[in-house]
Design an enzyme around this catalytic site. Structure first.
Site, mmCIF file in Angstrom:
data_model
loop_
_atom_site.group_PDB
_atom_site.id
_atom_site.type_symbol
_atom_site.label_atom_id
_atom_site.label_comp_id
_atom_site.label_asym_id
_atom_site.label_seq_id
_atom_site.Cartn_x
_atom_site.Cartn_y
_atom_site.Cartn_z
ATOM 1 N N GLY A 137 0.829 -1.216 0.000
ATOM 2 C CA GLY A 137 0.000 0.000 0.000
ATOM 3 C C GLY A 137 0.853 1.253 0.000
ATOM 4 O O GLY A 137 0.620 2.184 0.777
ATOM 5 N N ALA A 138 1.853 1.277 -0.907
ATOM 6 C CA ALA A 138 2.853 2.355 -0.852
ATOM 7 C C ALA A 138 2.632 3.442 -1.894
ATOM 8 O O ALA A 138 3.534 4.214 -2.181
ATOM 9 C CB ALA A 138 4.248 1.757 -0.992
ATOM 10 N N SER A 139 1.427 3.507 -2.460
ATOM 11 C CA SER A 139 1.200 4.523 -3.495
ATOM 12 C C SER A 139 0.943 5.911 -2.914
ATOM 13 O O SER A 139 1.043 6.912 -3.614
ATOM 14 C CB SER A 139 0.027 4.106 -4.396
ATOM 15 O OG SER A 139 -1.149 3.928 -3.629
ATOM 16 N N ASP A 156 -3.502 -6.892 -5.090
ATOM 17 C CA ASP A 156 -4.489 -6.657 -4.035
ATOM 18 C C ASP A 156 -4.081 -7.557 -2.871
ATOM 19 O O ASP A 156 -4.246 -8.777 -2.935
ATOM 20 C CB ASP A 156 -5.889 -7.027 -4.555
ATOM 21 C CG ASP A 156 -6.960 -6.902 -3.495
ATOM 22 O OD1 ASP A 156 -6.624 -6.804 -2.303
ATOM 23 O OD2 ASP A 156 -8.148 -6.906 -3.875
ATOM 24 N N TYR A 199 -12.332 -1.972 12.025
ATOM 25 C CA TYR A 199 -10.945 -1.489 11.946
ATOM 26 C C TYR A 199 -10.172 -1.865 13.216
ATOM 27 O O TYR A 199 -9.050 -2.367 13.149
ATOM 28 C CB TYR A 199 -10.972 0.027 11.751
ATOM 29 C CG TYR A 199 -9.634 0.674 11.527
ATOM 30 C CD1 TYR A 199 -9.009 0.628 10.276
ATOM 31 C CD2 TYR A 199 -8.978 1.366 12.554
ATOM 32 C CE1 TYR A 199 -7.785 1.245 10.069
ATOM 33 C CE2 TYR A 199 -7.758 1.987 12.351
ATOM 34 C CZ TYR A 199 -7.173 1.926 11.108
ATOM 35 O OH TYR A 199 -5.952 2.537 10.903
ATOM 36 N N ILE A 218 -2.537 10.670 12.220
ATOM 37 C CA ILE A 218 -1.461 11.063 11.309
ATOM 38 C C ILE A 218 -2.072 11.758 10.093
ATOM 39 O O ILE A 218 -3.101 11.317 9.574
ATOM 40 C CB ILE A 218 -0.643 9.819 10.852
ATOM 41 C CG1 ILE A 218 -0.255 8.919 12.050
ATOM 42 C CG2 ILE A 218 0.584 10.230 10.048
ATOM 43 C CD1 ILE A 218 0.597 9.566 13.119
HETATM 44 P P1 NAD Z 1 -4.018 5.871 2.962
HETATM 45 O O1 NAD Z 1 -5.448 5.616 2.658
HETATM 46 O O2 NAD Z 1 -3.433 7.181 2.598
HETATM 47 O O3 NAD Z 1 -3.107 4.718 2.356
HETATM 48 C C1 NAD Z 1 -3.459 3.373 2.379
HETATM 49 C C2 NAD Z 1 -2.789 2.684 1.223
HETATM 50 O O4 NAD Z 1 -3.193 1.300 1.207
HETATM 51 C C3 NAD Z 1 -3.212 3.270 -0.141
HETATM 52 O O5 NAD Z 1 -2.059 3.430 -0.932
HETATM 53 C C4 NAD Z 1 -4.144 2.213 -0.703
HETATM 54 O O6 NAD Z 1 -4.187 2.173 -2.117
HETATM 55 C C5 NAD Z 1 -3.510 0.956 -0.139
HETATM 56 N N1 NAD Z 1 -4.410 -0.187 -0.187
HETATM 57 C C6 NAD Z 1 -5.701 -0.255 0.243
HETATM 58 N N2 NAD Z 1 -6.215 -1.455 -0.017
HETATM 59 C C7 NAD Z 1 -5.245 -2.186 -0.627
HETATM 60 C C8 NAD Z 1 -5.179 -3.503 -1.134
HETATM 61 N N3 NAD Z 1 -6.213 -4.336 -1.055
HETATM 62 N N4 NAD Z 1 -4.032 -3.922 -1.721
HETATM 63 C C9 NAD Z 1 -2.949 -3.092 -1.805
HETATM 64 N N5 NAD Z 1 -2.971 -1.831 -1.325
HETATM 65 C C10 NAD Z 1 -4.098 -1.382 -0.748
HETATM 66 O O7 NAD Z 1 -3.873 5.623 4.529
HETATM 67 P P2 NAD Z 1 -2.642 5.884 5.520
HETATM 68 O O8 NAD Z 1 -3.132 6.841 6.534
HETATM 69 O O9 NAD Z 1 -1.380 6.175 4.790
HETATM 70 O O10 NAD Z 1 -2.585 4.453 6.222
HETATM 71 C C11 NAD Z 1 -1.505 3.560 6.081
HETATM 72 C C12 NAD Z 1 -1.600 2.544 7.211
HETATM 73 O O11 NAD Z 1 -1.486 3.216 8.462
HETATM 74 C C13 NAD Z 1 -2.935 1.799 7.245
HETATM 75 O O12 NAD Z 1 -2.726 0.460 7.601
HETATM 76 C C14 NAD Z 1 -3.694 2.524 8.329
HETATM 77 O O13 NAD Z 1 -4.688 1.714 8.912
HETATM 78 C C15 NAD Z 1 -2.576 2.854 9.288
HETATM 79 N N6 NAD Z 1 -2.873 3.944 10.215
HETATM 80 C C16 NAD Z 1 -3.102 5.207 9.766
HETATM 81 C C17 NAD Z 1 -3.399 6.213 10.693
HETATM 82 C C18 NAD Z 1 -3.648 7.638 10.278
HETATM 83 O O14 NAD Z 1 -3.963 8.460 11.139
HETATM 84 N N7 NAD Z 1 -3.523 7.987 9.019
HETATM 85 C C19 NAD Z 1 -3.448 5.914 12.048
HETATM 86 C C20 NAD Z 1 -3.210 4.615 12.465
HETATM 87 C C21 NAD Z 1 -2.905 3.631 11.546
#
Ligand code: NAD
Length: 246
Positions: free
Chosen positions: A8-10, A62, A154, A187
């Site tokens: 999920g690094a996009s 995926d 979640y 975040i």
């Molecule tokens: P984001 O939505 O910006 O990024 C999530 C990434 O996961 C996206 O690039 C998306 O395309 C990818 N993704 C989703 N489903 C996928 C699949 N089936 N296969 C491959 N890739 C997939 O969210 P983020 O805030 O960058 O979150 C990253 C991680 O950090 C997540 O696991 C999230 O639960 C966790 N997190 C985020 C926060 C926050 O406050 N942003 C807090 C706690 C935990």
């Protein structure tokens, strides 16, 4: 050169982790969801990683699908030779109170956030075992530690990741593989940008540092956990929340 896979690094935290690990000298595997828009964003992340003179390639998969992960890991092993670090970052939210949460919303979040971690570790661990080293970091959440109203799906997925992390740390410690989790708080990313200003202000009242975290502040802890500096750290959950709970 050591290789790191980031799922999920996009965008968001995953993109930031990929760039940080490239800066640290890792060749980076940028996994992205199989959509045109994610591919485009992932290609841009790869370009930024290559600025650090490392190899960086994008892999569409995926991660909620077992076969996608199996194929991706096989391909990465063939293309890069080793897999030294795995960061299970991909995640989604489908929030609502339990009373209104549909079965589809529950299942979808469990599949992407939790099953994906099984899918990836299942295929990467045998590679790391043969190498006799490796480090895994699973991205959990404060919701998995403390619960959060509106996030039964979640928080279940993120709490499960913590159990999986400790179990894999115990199973693979003797093979010189570390497995740790990070639990971010609030975040700044596209995931949290969609929250209302009122909710954001309310959440910040509980944060000792009285500000959101930045994705770079998650990436720096992940960078430590996959480095030699953390060679005796395993089975741990590091909360990165600005002091949300103490
Ligand atoms: P984001 O939505 O910006 O990024 C999530 C990434 O996961 C996206 O690039 C998306 O395309 C990818 N993704 C989703 N489903 C996928 C699949 N089936 N296969 C491959 N890739 C997939 O969210 P983020 O805030 O960058 O979150 C990253 C991680 O950090 C997540 O696991 C999230 O639960 C966790 N997190 C985020 C926060 C926050 O406050 N942003 C807090 C706690 C935990």
């Amino acid at each position: 050169m050591a290789t790191a896979i980031v799922t999920g690094a996009s965008q968001g935290i995953g993109a930031c982790i990929a760039k940080r690990l490239a800066k640290d000298g890792f060749d980076v595997v940028i996994n992205h969801y199989p959509s045109d828009s994610d591919k485009e964003k992932a290609l841009a992340v790869a370009e930024e990683c290559r600025a650090f003179s490392v190899k960086a390639e994008c892999y569409s998969a995926d991660v909620s699908k077992f076969e996608d992960c199996e194929n991706m890991v096989k391909q990465v092993k063939a293309d890069f030779g080793t897999i030294d670090a795995l960061v299970n970052n991909a995640g989604i939210t489908k929030d609502s109170l339990l009373a209104r949460m549909t079965e589809d919303a529950y299942d979808a979040v469990i599949a992407v956030n939790q099953k994906s971690v099984y899918n990836m570790m299942k295929h990467v661990c045998p590679v790391m075992m043969k190498q006799k080293h490796g480090s895994i970091v699973n991205v959990s959440s404060v919701a998995g530690l403390y619960g959060n109203a509106g996030q039964v799906n979640y928080s279940a997925s993120k709490a499960a990741i913590i159990g999986m992390t400790k179990t894999v740390a115990k199973e693979y410690g003797r093979k010189n593989i570390t497995c740790n989790a990070v639990a971010p708080g609030f975040i700044h990313t596209p995931m949290t940008d969609v929250l209302s200003d009122e909710l954001k202000a309310k959440m910040l009242e509980a944060v000792a540092l009285r500000r959101y975290g930045e994705p770079e502040e998650i990436a720096s802890v992940v960078s430590f956990l996959v480095s030699e500096n953390a060679s005796y750290v395993t089975g741990q959950v590091i909360e990165i929340s600005g002091g949300l709970s103490m």
